[in-house]
Scaffold this motif. Structure first.
Motif, short mmCIF file in Angstrom:
data_model
loop_
_atom_site.label_atom_id
_atom_site.label_comp_id
_atom_site.label_asym_id
_atom_site.label_seq_id
_atom_site.Cartn_x
_atom_site.Cartn_y
_atom_site.Cartn_z
N HIS A 274 0.82 -1.08 0.05
CA HIS A 274 0.03 -0.19 0.01
C HIS A 274 0.89 1.31 -0.07
CE1 HIS A 274 -3.20 2.65 0.80
NE2 HIS A 274 -2.76 3.08 1.95
N VAL A 275 1.86 1.25 0.67
CA VAL A 275 2.93 2.35 0.79
C VAL A 275 3.78 2.38 -0.44
CG1 VAL A 275 4.66 3.53 2.18
CG2 VAL A 275 2.76 2.41 3.38
N TYR A 276 4.09 1.38 -1.01
CA TYR A 276 5.02 1.28 -1.84
C TYR A 276 4.48 1.61 -3.34
CZ TYR A 276 8.82 -0.36 -5.05
OH TYR A 276 9.75 -0.37 -6.07
N ALA A 277 3.11 1.10 -3.48
CA ALA A 277 2.53 1.06 -4.96
C ALA A 277 2.66 2.57 -5.62
CB ALA A 277 1.16 0.74 -4.65
N PRO A 278 2.65 3.68 -5.09
CA PRO A 278 2.45 4.91 -5.96
C PRO A 278 4.10 5.22 -6.42
CG PRO A 278 1.30 5.10 -3.68
CD PRO A 278 2.18 3.97 -3.62
N LYS A 280 6.18 2.67 -7.44
CA LYS A 280 6.61 1.63 -8.31
C LYS A 280 7.02 2.29 -9.93
CE LYS A 280 4.60 -2.40 -5.98
NZ LYS A 280 3.77 -3.58 -6.25
N LYS A 281 8.10 1.71 -10.29
CA LYS A 281 8.34 2.31 -11.55
C LYS A 281 7.31 1.95 -12.57
CE LYS A 281 13.34 2.31 -11.23
NZ LYS A 281 14.71 1.76 -11.97
N GLY A 282 6.73 0.69 -12.86
CA GLY A 282 5.66 0.36 -13.59
C GLY A 282 4.25 1.07 -13.49
N SER A 283 4.26 1.68 -12.47
CA SER A 283 3.01 2.10 -11.89
C SER A 283 2.73 3.58 -12.61
CB SER A 283 2.74 2.31 -10.42
OG SER A 283 3.77 3.19 -9.89
N LYS A 284 1.51 3.78 -12.86
CA LYS A 284 0.96 5.05 -13.33
C LYS A 284 1.26 6.08 -12.42
CE LYS A 284 -3.14 6.02 -14.27
NZ LYS A 284 -4.63 6.11 -14.85
N LEU A 285 1.75 7.34 -12.82
CA LEU A 285 2.14 8.48 -11.86
C LEU A 285 0.94 8.89 -11.33
CD1 LEU A 285 4.46 10.27 -11.06
CD2 LEU A 285 3.47 11.89 -12.68
N THR A 286 0.63 8.62 -9.90
CA THR A 286 -0.64 9.12 -9.19
C THR A 286 -0.70 10.54 -9.07
OG1 THR A 286 0.60 9.33 -7.20
CG2 THR A 286 -0.07 7.19 -7.31
N LYS A 287 -2.01 10.97 -8.96
CA LYS A 287 -2.64 12.37 -8.93
C LYS A 287 -1.83 13.22 -7.76
CE LYS A 287 -7.34 10.93 -10.16
NZ LYS A 287 -8.63 11.07 -9.88
N ALA A 288 -1.69 12.43 -6.65
CA ALA A 288 -0.82 13.13 -5.67
C ALA A 288 0.46 13.55 -5.96
CB ALA A 288 -0.65 12.42 -4.31
N ARG A 289 1.46 12.55 -6.79
CA ARG A 289 2.72 12.70 -7.20
C ARG A 289 2.68 13.94 -8.48
NH1 ARG A 289 6.04 7.37 -8.37
NH2 ARG A 289 7.37 9.23 -8.68
N ARG A 290 1.55 13.82 -9.15
CA ARG A 290 1.51 14.94 -10.09
C ARG A 290 1.49 16.24 -9.61
NH1 ARG A 290 -1.53 10.78 -13.45
NH2 ARG A 290 -3.54 11.74 -12.47
N ALA A 291 0.43 16.27 -8.45
CA ALA A 291 0.25 17.44 -7.78
C ALA A 291 1.71 18.21 -7.31
CB ALA A 291 -1.01 17.46 -6.83
N LYS A 292 2.42 16.96 -6.60
CA LYS A 292 3.66 17.51 -5.81
C LYS A 292 4.63 18.10 -6.82
CE LYS A 292 3.22 14.15 -2.07
NZ LYS A 292 3.62 13.18 -1.32
N ALA A 293 4.54 17.36 -8.08
CA ALA A 293 5.51 17.76 -9.22
C ALA A 293 5.18 19.29 -9.46
CB ALA A 293 5.49 17.06 -10.24
N ASP A 339 -3.76 11.84 -0.30
CA ASP A 339 -2.84 10.72 -0.13
C ASP A 339 -2.17 10.94 1.13
OD1 ASP A 339 -0.77 8.91 -1.64
OD2 ASP A 339 0.49 10.54 -0.95
N MET A 340 -2.23 11.99 1.96
CA MET A 340 -1.46 11.93 3.15
C MET A 340 -2.69 11.26 4.03
SD MET A 340 -0.32 15.82 3.07
CE MET A 340 -0.25 16.13 4.74
N ILE A 341 -3.76 11.43 3.95
CA ILE A 341 -4.78 10.79 4.68
C ILE A 341 -4.67 9.41 4.65
CG2 ILE A 341 -7.30 10.78 5.39
CD1 ILE A 341 -7.73 13.44 4.30
N ALA A 342 -4.68 8.93 3.46
CA ALA A 342 -4.60 7.32 3.17
C ALA A 342 -3.41 6.46 3.75
CB ALA A 342 -4.78 7.42 1.70
N LYS A 343 -2.39 7.45 4.07
CA LYS A 343 -1.18 6.74 4.44
C LYS A 343 -1.03 7.21 5.86
CE LYS A 343 1.14 6.69 -0.04
NZ LYS A 343 2.10 7.05 -1.31
N ASP A 344 -1.70 7.76 6.52
CA ASP A 344 -1.38 8.21 7.78
C ASP A 344 -1.78 7.05 8.80
OD1 ASP A 344 -0.94 9.89 9.99
OD2 ASP A 344 -3.01 9.62 10.57
N PRO A 345 -1.01 6.38 9.70
CA PRO A 345 -0.98 5.32 10.45
C PRO A 345 -2.20 5.56 11.44
CG PRO A 345 1.20 5.75 10.23
CD PRO A 345 0.57 6.91 9.65
#
Length: 941
Positions: A274-278, A280-293, A339-345
């Protein structure tokens, strides 16, 4: 792009920087003098282990690392000192202070805590309670895996070195404590887990630990030890995978301190994915990572930490894609917050709590894409199925999974809407509430982010998590069922001292016969055609053969033509055609016999024999010595258990191989007559070492004592330690084997092994070698014999048994053990070995195959009739019982209740198993479908 607000540094980032600054000064202190190379990579890691709540903030008060290191030896003496898991962040520092005070207060008495340990196992008890709801045969009894610690605290007197515990805690470089987590997941005391893990690292086998290290493992059985081993190996694999992921992300340049801590806080493969999926090299760029970019991460952090500094949202960049309008900017911020909410323990923990309070169901229905109407009938129970995930049975989970894999069923997990409403309210008003007053438009962004996170990220994650946990639990139960079945199948009492004829029934190709001597030697093989027009002459041929070899026991395989062949034998017995022999027959499973008959092992053992005759030999030997014969067959081909092809093939093979090793080791093998195939299943041995032992035996004659095993090539000290206690030197077989002219090896034989040229091996017979006493305890055994006034030549005699009982009656076992400087467990094992009769076999306590002389059919059954039978197989939904009518009846699990079981079997893992004799009542008979419903009355002892 310009943001019109002042930006404060993120609290999490600053916390991470503080942590890095905090721990660097501690590195040179403990390791500078001498252990630079070995300790350097490991010493900085202890501060990370207590980071259990998966939140960076509590790390700040953990500066006194030196104190933790100086207390490390004390932790082993009292390994129960908890590193709390799953507690609130506010209580962590208070708990640490209490633990420190408790440790300092109990420095003088750390060997045996008095009961606090059970109170501290909150997570364990909750997990155990949840597990009991799923298991089939749990009768409100305490979990058997959590062994009770007696007042003497066995095992605490001989704990592993403190350095071992320290290594166990830190070598994985994760943010959780290894032994604490293993203890929580297995419901086993932490000090026991420390010892078991240490023994496993020393390459000790499970049978060796269960028999000869009882005081260290708190008398756990083999299944419980294997559970600890399985969890330990899974966590080690998880840690290894985590380190690989960290190195990959570091190499790609996208690893941050926060991400690394989140990865190292994962406790399961699902969490790690769950933490590593966004990333991964083969995975599509997530919405959160596009926004961070696009640079919106600063705005998202400021919105939560200092919304008052956001002057307005006028930082739109018309020339940049994704920033051209205020709506696009707000959407980008929402994606980052989601994305922050979904990864918050803490958020995920609260979501898990909400799901536990509500009824979450799993639902299956007919798939719209399936066209195989023929296969729907097999899944008619699940075409419209809904069940609470906490109450669904393991066999139902596996059936649903199979239907889904065949694209016949569609499966989904239903989480109530109340969970969403409560989760959204809690996030907005508690966890993700801005620190200061925010404008209404900013509040709308946060609310939208929470709803988006729940629907797009959290809900799918929990759905996958629930399915994975259900499947994992179901597979574990199915494999446990296989293990129980095969154990009881292997431990069936052998039928010795008589000639047996094995029959592989058939129509067209006839019934293959194999006459076996009392020692399983092949006397004769033949074929008779009992189901053709010349039946009378063939029957006379059969009678002549059995009278010639004085064969009064017949074993018939349960394959094709079984019932017809049984009818022929029953008719011949009723007409007294075998007089003067009192002939009886039994029916046994022939599962795997045809596969074995063409295997390389069968060809090597019976090179000039037809494969069909080999099957008859195998069928006969399965009754003469089930263990020795069934170990030749791959366990998965023996025909026990259910859903064999729906569980992990690797996990099933490992479990079955383990129980075969356990059965062979606990029964013991006579090293001078056992086959190479049987020998390779002894604890500590493998195919290569078994071959070396067989070659040594062929070249040098029989083994005179256990010490001669050290002369065998590849038999090092560790291998000898593991296998020696399970190998027997039977005086009777030794004397018979001595008649063949084999030289006894002296010094030249010592050159076969590495570094054995200086080893002096005695050539005299040691009476203790025929017992279960381990060579490491021979000195204690001799001292005990001197104490009771006996000698080794009296082993198994009534006189020695009386002397032992008299001595124990006047002085307790504990006092005697203290006098002999050993443990009570070792002394009890020595007493058993000295008092058991020569050739003692633990299988004597198990039932033999049932022989009969007549036949009954299903048409003879009446509802309400009371019968006796033997359990043939068990499944997750009930037990199949052979009542002698050619078709096994089913005792549904609902009819296996607490009051019908003996006290020692009122636990799910021992409820019913193959080979047990039971008394049953016929509930219903369906002649058309060939089904018999039974009710359990009692188990016959």
């Amino acid at each position: 792009m310009n943001f019109h607000f002042a930006i404060r540094s993120s609290p999490q980032t600053s916390s991470s920087e503080e942590d890095n600054d905090e721990w660097r000064p501690t590195e040179p202190k403990p390791k500078a003098p001498s252990r630079a190379r070995t300790a350097k990579p490991k010493e900085p890691k202890p501060p990370k282990a207590p980071k259990v709540p998966k939140v960076p903030k509590p790390r700040a008060p953990r500066k006194p690392a030196a104190e933790r290191k100086t207390r490390a030896p004390k932790v082993l003496k009292d390994p129960g000192a908890p590193v709390l898991h799953g507690v609130k962040r506010k209580n962590i520092d208070e708990g640490k202070k209490e633990n420190t005070a408790a440790e300092n207060k109990g420095e003088k008495q750390t060997d045996c805590p008095k009961g606090e340990r059970a109170k501290e196992s909150g997570p364990s008890s909750r997990m155990n309670a949840k597990k009991e709801e799923v298991e089939d045969f749990t009768f409100d009894e305490p979990n058997q895996k959590k062994q009770k610690t007696s007042g003497a605290c066995p095992g605490r007197s001989a704990p592993l070195p403190s350095s071992e515990k320290h290594t166990q805690r830190n070598e994985l470089n994760m943010n959780w404590d290894l032994t604490e987590l293993v203890s929580t997941l297995t419901c086993v005391e932490q000090w026991v887990c420390v010892n078991v893990i240490g023994l496993l690292r020393e390459e000790n086998t499970v049978p060796f630990m269960v028999r000869y290290r009882k005081e260290l493992i708190n008398h756990m059985d083999a299944d419980a030890v294997r559970d600890v081993q399985l969890i330990y190996e899974e966590l080690c694999s998880l840690a290894k995978k985590t380190q690989s992921v960290v190195q990959t992300l570091k190499k790609d340049g996208i690893l941050t301190a926060e991400l690394e801590q989140n990865l190292k806080s994962c406790r399961s493969a699902d969490e790690l994915d769950h933490v590593y999926a966004p990333y991964k090299k083969g995975s599509k760029l997530t919405k959160a990572r596009r926004a961070k970019a696009l640079g919106l991460e600063v705005a998202a952090s400021a919105l939560m930490d200092a919304p008052g500094l956001l002057l307005n949202m006028e930082y739109v960049c018309f020339c940049a894609s994704g920033l051209s309008t205020m709506e696009e900017v707000a959407t980008g911020v929402e994606h980052i917050l989601a994305d922050m909410i979904a990864k918050d323990p803490e958020t995920l923990t609260y979501m898990k709590t909400l799901c536990e309070r509500r009824i979450v169901t799993i639902q299956s229905s007919v798939s719209k894409s399936q066209n195989k109407t023929k296969d729907i009938d097999k899944f008619h129970l699940y075409v419209d199925f809904t069940c609470n995930i906490q109450r669904i049975q393991p066999h139902q989970t596996l059936a649903i999974n199979r239907g889904e894999s065949l694209k016949i069923l569609t499966v989904k997990v239903n989480i109530p809407d109340e969970v969403k409403n409560d989760f959204t309210w809690w996030c907005i008003n508690n966890r993700w509430k801005p620190r200061t007053f925010v404008k209404e438009e900013f509040r709308a962004i946060i609310k939208s982010a929470v709803e988006d996170s729940y629907k797009r990220l959290i809900l799918p994650f929990f759905t996958r998590s629930f399915r994975t946990k259900l499947t994992s639990a179901a597979e574990k139960e199915s494999i446990a069922m296989f293990v129980r079945n095969i154990r009881q199948r292997l431990l069936v009492c052998p039928v010795r001292g008589c000639v047996i004829i094995g029959v592989d029934p058939g129509f067209r190709h006839g019934c293959k016969l194999a006459v076996l001597s009392p020692t399983s030697q092949i006397l004769h093989t033949d074929v008779v055609y009992l189901h053709n027009q010349n039946q009378r002459n063939e029957a006379e041929k059969l009678c002549h053969l059995m009278i010639k070899y004085s064969c009064a026991k017949v074993v018939i395989g349960n394959g094709t033509a079984c019932r017809e062949t049984e009818s022929v034998f029953a008719d011949l017995i009723s007409r007294r055609c075998f007089d003067p022999l009192d002939v009886s027959y039994c029916i046994t499973s022939e599962a795997g016999a045809s596969i074995y008959s063409v295997s390389p092992e069968a060809v090597k053992e019976m090179p000039d024999m037809d494969p069909n005759h080999r099957s008859a030999v195998s069928i006969g030997r399965r009754v003469q010595d089930p263990l020795a014969e069934l170990v030749k067959i791959d366990p998965k081909h023996i025909g026990i258990g259910t859903y064999q092809h729906d569980v992990s093939a690797g996990g099933l093979k490992t479990a079955l191989d383990g129980v075969v090793q356990e059965c062979v080791s606990f029964v013991g093998v006579d090293i001078n007559i056992c086959s190479e195939t049987l020998m390779r299943h002894v604890a500590g041995l493998n195919a290569g070492r078994a071959r070396s032992i067989a070659e040594w035996r062929e070249q040098n004659g029989p083994f005179i004592n256990r010490e001669q095993l050290k002369l065998v090539k590849g038999m090092g000290p560790k291998t000898f330690q593991q296998c020696a206690g399970f190998i027997r030197i039977n005086p009777q077989t030794l004397n018979s084997a001595k008649s063949s002219p084999h030289p006894v090896p002296e010094k030249p034989a010592a050159k076969k092994g590495k570094k054995k040229t200086c080893v002096t091996i005695p050539t005299s017979v040691n009476p203790l070698d025929q017992t279960c006493i381990h060579p490491e305890s021979y000195a204690v055994a001799q001292s005990f014999l001197s104490l009771v006034g006996g000698s080794a030549d009296q082993i198994g005699s009534a006189g020695l048994k009386q002397c032992v009982e008299s001595k124990v009656g006047t002085s307790s076992v504990e006092k005697l053990a203290e006098t002999l400087d050993t443990t009570p467990e070792t002394l009890k094992l020595i007493m058993d070995g000295l008092t058991q009769p020569p050739g003692f076999d633990i299988r004597q306590n198990f039932g033999q195959a049932d022989f009969k002389r007549g036949i009954v059919s299903m048409s003879d059954l009446r509802v309400g009739a009371v019968l006796t039978g033997r359990v043939d197989n068990t499944a997750l939904f009930g037990a199949f019982v052979d009542i002698g009518v050619g078709r096994a009846g089913l005792i549904h699990k609902s009819n296996i209740t607490l009051n019908k079981l003996p006290v020692n079997q009122r636990r799910r893992s021992l409820a019913l198993g193959p080979g047990e004799r039971v008394e049953v009542r016929v509930l219903n008979v369906d002649l058309q479908r060939g089904r018999i419903g039974l009710d359990l009355i009692r188990i016959l002892q």
